[in-house]
Design an enzyme around this catalytic site. Structure first.
Site, PDB file in Angstrom:
ATOM      1  N   HIS A  74       0.837  -1.335   0.037  1.00  0.00           N
ATOM      2  CA  HIS A  74      -0.103  -0.103  -0.072  1.00  0.00           C
ATOM      3  C   HIS A  74       0.735   1.246   0.068  1.00  0.00           C
ATOM      4  O   HIS A  74       0.393   2.350   0.038  1.00  0.00           O
ATOM      5  CB  HIS A  74      -1.026  -0.018   1.091  1.00  0.00           C
ATOM      6  CG  HIS A  74      -0.378   0.203   2.505  1.00  0.00           C
ATOM      7  ND1 HIS A  74      -0.146  -0.705   3.377  1.00  0.00           N
ATOM      8  CD2 HIS A  74      -0.045   1.371   3.148  1.00  0.00           C
ATOM      9  CE1 HIS A  74       0.488  -0.117   4.612  1.00  0.00           C
ATOM     10  NE2 HIS A  74       0.614   1.229   4.467  1.00  0.00           N
ATOM     11  N   ASP A 119       0.161  -7.617   1.235  1.00  0.00           N
ATOM     12  CA  ASP A 119       0.597  -6.069   1.522  1.00  0.00           C
ATOM     13  C   ASP A 119       2.223  -6.108   1.757  1.00  0.00           C
ATOM     14  O   ASP A 119       2.638  -5.932   2.611  1.00  0.00           O
ATOM     15  CB  ASP A 119      -0.120  -5.629   2.773  1.00  0.00           C
ATOM     16  CG  ASP A 119      -0.013  -4.121   2.746  1.00  0.00           C
ATOM     17  OD1 ASP A 119       0.514  -3.466   1.607  1.00  0.00           O
ATOM     18  OD2 ASP A 119      -0.357  -3.371   3.853  1.00  0.00           O
ATOM     19  N   SER A 211       4.030   2.521   8.119  1.00  0.00           N
ATOM     20  CA  SER A 211       3.727   1.619   7.325  1.00  0.00           C
ATOM     21  C   SER A 211       4.798   0.857   6.496  1.00  0.00           C
ATOM     22  O   SER A 211       5.887   1.495   6.279  1.00  0.00           O
ATOM     23  CB  SER A 211       2.553   2.085   6.211  1.00  0.00           C
ATOM     24  OG  SER A 211       1.400   1.898   6.739  1.00  0.00           O
ATOM     25  N   GLY A 212       5.133  -0.190   6.143  1.00  0.00           N
ATOM     26  CA  GLY A 212       6.084  -0.753   5.153  1.00  0.00           C
ATOM     27  C   GLY A 212       7.229  -1.351   6.172  1.00  0.00           C
ATOM     28  O   GLY A 212       8.073  -2.019   5.804  1.00  0.00           O
TER      29      GLY A 212
END
Length: 384
Positions: A74, A119, A211-212
């Site tokens: 994402h 994801d 995120s990530g």
């Protein structure tokens, strides 16, 4: 990272307090939060998480090879050539003049990613960061429990701003049933692809901007990546766990994807040898081990590592010899035929260990599968 019902990712600068996808997407009619860090965290020490990367779109990531960063799907817009992302590596302070920076060359988003599950993504850098510390992927679902380390430059409070310094925290595993019972978007948890972590009372979590980034755990003395920061409802809210991509279910796919873009873990190796010359008796019908602690290496072991063994035994047809990597991966060196009545094993084996972090505790395992003959491990040497 405070993800709201999967419609907000912990993209942006997410704090490690609530679960918010740190990706490149936002809810309809809602702008992506550009600022989020780790809620309830403390500042990490320089070099504590040496494989950690900050990405310019407001996400985190981890070095998978010297030229590939693993992050969340994402966080990127799709697969293809991409020179718009800057990766910052090697520092806790994002304003440090010691930071190593690389621009992106290509992005590979997980095949089949549609906003739910899967994801993960790979970012190929324009040039490698030679000698970069690499974070090994977890391949064993048995490791997906206990307490995990989370870290990021995201928001330190829900809705807060990006942090200058890397923050860290620890969070416990939350089982799938409990996580799904949290209600709201959690009812749609993809149990085969996602893993949850949080304290029931909240207070510690990843947040917008995280995120990530990786969620890690030390296995046999070596950090491995258990998860990828994905999403959550808010940040560090009570009863609202952080949700992470479950790396053990995608490790093979990630490796194959990295291979496809020329990102195979480099043969590497540091050329150092480690010896254990302490005798270990090998009784009948028993498995014994002898250990060496590899240190002072950078990155992964060699694609042509060697294991030199000196085993004294009166019937080597009884023996099965294996090398056990620091993460528990087993490499079969030799399984002698039952009828091999020769004495002793004085031999050097060549093994491709390029997918293994070099540093850590390695074990030589020798199994005696029958009665009547015994022996000992006299000595052995591992060259990584």
């Amino acid at each position: 990272m405070a993800l709201a019902l999967r419609i907000m990712s912990r993209l942006g600068i997410a704090a490690v307090t609530g679960v918010l996808l740190a990706g490149a997407f936002s809810a309809p009619g809602q702008a992506a939060d550009p600022t989020p860090t780790v809620v309830g965290g403390t500042q990490a020490a320089q070099g504590e998480f040496p494989w950690m990367v900050r990405l310019s779109m407001g996400c985190g990531g981890a070095m998978y090879t010297e030229q590939i960063v693993l992050t969340a799907a994402h966080c990127v817009s799709g697969t293809g050539a991409n020179t718009s992302i800057t990766a910052t590596y090697g520092v806790v302070d994002l304003q440090s003049t010691s930071a190593i920076k690389r621009t992106s060359k290509y992005v590979l988003q997980a095949p089949g990613y549609n906003g739910t599950g899967k994801d993960w993504a790979l970012i190929q850098l324009a040039s490698p960061i030679t000698g970069a510390s690499l974070l090994k992927l977890n391949t064993d679902i048995a490791n997906d429990n206990g307490t995990f380390d989370i870290m990021g430059w995201g928001a330190a409070t829900e809705g807060g701003g990006q942090q200058r310094y890397l923050l860290k925290a620890r969070v416990p595993f939350v089982d799938d049933t409990t996580c799904k019972a949290s209600g709201g978007s959690y009812s749609g948890l993809v149990v085969a692809e996602e893993i949850c972590a949080a304290y029931p009372q909240g207070g510690t979590d990843t947040c917008q901007g995280d995120s990530g980034g990786p969620m890690t755990k030390v296995v046999n003395g070596v950090p491995v990546q258990i998860g990828i920061v994905s999403w959550g409802e808010g940040c560090a809210r009570a009863g609202k766990p952080g949700v992470y991509t479950q790396v053990s279910n995608f490790a093979a796919a990630i490796k194959a994807a990295a291979d496809s873009i020329g990102g195979t873990v480099p043969p590497g190796g540091c050329g150092k040898s480690f010896t254990n010359a302490t005798d270990v008796a090998i009784p009948d019908n028993t498995t014994v081990t002898s250990s060496v602690a590899a240190s002072g290496c950078t990155g992964n072991a060699s694609g042509s590592a060697t294991v030199a063994v000196d085993i004294k035994h009166t019937y080597r047809g009884d023996l099965v010899i294996r090398l056990i990597a620091p993460d528990g991966t087993s490499y079969l060196l030799e399984d002698f035929p039952n009828g091999d009545s020769a004495d002793n094993v004085l031999k050097t084996y060549t093994v491709n260990l390029s997918s293994e972090v070099a540093n850590g505790t390695w074990k030589l395992s020798v199994q005696d599968t029958a009665s009547a003959d015994t022996g000992k491990i006299d000595s052995w040497t591992l060259t990584v």
